[in-house]
Scaffold this active site. Structure first.
Site, mmCIF file in Angstrom:
data_model
loop_
_atom_site.group_PDB
_atom_site.id
_atom_site.type_symbol
_atom_site.label_atom_id
_atom_site.label_comp_id
_atom_site.label_asym_id
_atom_site.label_seq_id
_atom_site.Cartn_x
_atom_site.Cartn_y
_atom_site.Cartn_z
ATOM 1 N N GLY A 2 14.263 -12.019 5.610
ATOM 2 C CA GLY A 2 13.634 -10.941 6.361
ATOM 3 C C GLY A 2 12.212 -10.746 5.874
ATOM 4 N N GLY A 4 9.255 -9.685 6.358
ATOM 5 C CA GLY A 4 8.338 -8.802 7.090
ATOM 6 C C GLY A 4 7.301 -8.268 6.110
ATOM 7 N N ALA A 5 6.892 -7.021 6.320
ATOM 8 C CA ALA A 5 5.827 -6.458 5.482
ATOM 9 C C ALA A 5 6.227 -6.445 3.997
ATOM 10 C CB ALA A 5 5.512 -5.038 5.960
ATOM 11 N N LYS A 66 15.823 -5.288 8.518
ATOM 12 C CA LYS A 66 16.125 -3.937 8.957
ATOM 13 C C LYS A 66 17.625 -3.680 8.788
ATOM 14 C CE LYS A 66 11.998 -2.883 10.253
ATOM 15 N NZ LYS A 66 11.237 -1.879 9.468
ATOM 16 N N LYS A 170 15.667 8.468 -2.295
ATOM 17 C CA LYS A 170 14.628 7.823 -1.472
ATOM 18 C C LYS A 170 14.892 8.108 0.010
ATOM 19 C CE LYS A 170 11.660 4.122 -0.483
ATOM 20 N NZ LYS A 170 11.641 2.763 0.004
ATOM 21 N N ASN A 188 0.868 8.434 6.520
ATOM 22 C CA ASN A 188 1.666 9.311 5.645
ATOM 23 C C ASN A 188 0.884 10.510 5.103
ATOM 24 O OD1 ASN A 188 3.518 7.342 6.081
ATOM 25 N ND2 ASN A 188 3.616 6.599 3.962
ATOM 26 N N SER A 238 7.164 2.591 7.664
ATOM 27 C CA SER A 238 7.848 1.468 8.319
ATOM 28 C C SER A 238 8.321 1.894 9.714
ATOM 29 C CB SER A 238 9.026 0.999 7.468
ATOM 30 O OG SER A 238 9.836 2.090 7.116
HETATM 31 O O1 PAF Z 1 9.568 3.351 4.863
HETATM 32 C C1 PAF Z 1 8.440 3.479 4.369
HETATM 33 O O2 PAF Z 1 7.405 3.343 5.010
HETATM 34 C C2 PAF Z 1 8.329 3.764 2.871
HETATM 35 O O3 PAF Z 1 9.607 3.841 2.336
HETATM 36 C C3 PAF Z 1 7.509 4.997 2.510
HETATM 37 C C4 PAF Z 1 7.821 5.399 1.082
HETATM 38 C C5 PAF Z 1 7.800 6.173 3.419
HETATM 39 C C6 PAF Z 1 6.052 4.674 2.489
HETATM 40 O O4 PAF Z 1 5.500 4.433 3.742
#
Ligand code: PAF
Length: 291
Positions: A2, A4-5, A66, A170, A188, A238
């Protein structure tokens, strides 16, 4: 698995350290990676990488697909000798799904930030830490081996005995940042800049804390949220990246997981439920508009 980024960011560092890394990707990302991987942001580089479109044998397999693809990936990894399997995915339930089909599964939590700018091109957007551990809390040789690979690749990493708890923490943070940024199409950092948004963020967060508390995880996460938002201020979450690409999001595994756990515990989480419904509507709206 996977690439990706985030997968490409980890793959890049481990490849640069001299390990033999195979980037497993699909479609346009696979085609682009065959030409090479461009990294910008905190690092500027272009590297030729070994890209394939099917799982292969490995000593360690990092899973960064994902969450809704985890089951298929787990099944496909059964056909190869995939070694230690480390999930660095967002959300709840991935390690459990992987463990149904595979042995030696570890959980991972990362605070590194990466954006997919284009196929074959990532932006390294934020330094972080990688926590690795077994879901049962035992710190065994596999955990130490993975941490050693990461550290020797210049990636900050720690072996931990509480990865399941860290995954929920998290997820509580993601349950705030990801849907808000995806719905409003903001980076963010904006969450802490606009008073009304910060108040909304705290209301969502409080619900997550309430659920976690009922699970025996007694934490106050306001300072953690502020820290993540500040450190990843320029990052597109993401979920926002998924929405911009008109792709399905991981909302079911983030806010959805909190809503399901709340139901199980007899708790009300109206903000999480609303964000879940809004993002699911957004996904459908974008899909309908595509056709
Ligand atoms: O899903 C994401 O993008 C990351 O977990 C986070 C910490 C929100 C940073 O963009």
């Amino acid at each position: 698995m996977g690439a990706g980024a985030l997968g490409c960011l980890y793959g890049y560092f481990i490849h640069k350290a001299g390990y033999d890394v195979v980037f497993v990707a699909r479609g346009k990302q696979f085609e682009a990676l065959k030409r090479g991987l461009k990294v910008t942001g905190l690092v500027e580089d272009f590297v030729r990488v070994n890209a394939v479109d099917k799982p292969c044998d490995a000593d360690v397999t990092f899973v960064t697909v994902k969450s809704y693809d985890t089951k298929d990936v787990a099944k496909s990894l059964r056909n190869v000798d995939c070694g230690i399997v480390v999930s660095l995915q967002n959300g709840i339930g991935n390690e459990e799904t992987l463990s149904k089909y595979l042995k030696r599964v570890l959980g991972g939590v990362t605070t590194y930030a990466s954006n997919l700018i284009d196929y074959g091109w990532i932006e390294f957007a934020g330094m972080g830490t990688t926590f690795v551990g077994r879901m049962d809390g035992k710190v065994d040789e596999d955990v130490l081996k993975v941490v050693e690979v990461l550290r020797s690749s210049g990636i900050k990493a720690e072996a931990v005995d509480d990865i399941a708890k860290r995954k929920w923490i998290k997820t509580a943070i993601n349950s705030v940042i990801n849907p808000i940024t995806a719905i409003l199409k903001i980076r963010n950092g904006a969450i802490a800049e606009i008073e009304e948004l910060w108040n909304l963020a705290l209301a969502v967060l409080k619900e997550g804390e309430k659920v976690l508390k009922s699970m025996g995880i007694d934490v106050e996460l306001e300072s953690v949220l502020r820290d993540v938002v500040t450190k990843t201020a320029n990052n597109k979450s993401s979920m926002l990246q998924d929405i911009e690409r008109r792709k399905r999001t991981e909302i079911d595994y983030i806010n959805g997981a909190i809503v399901r756990k709340a139901e199980e515990l007899g708790l009300e989480v109206p903000y999480n439920r609303s964000l879940l419904l809004l993002v699911k509507s957004l996904e459908k709206f974008l899909t309908y508009n595509q056709s």
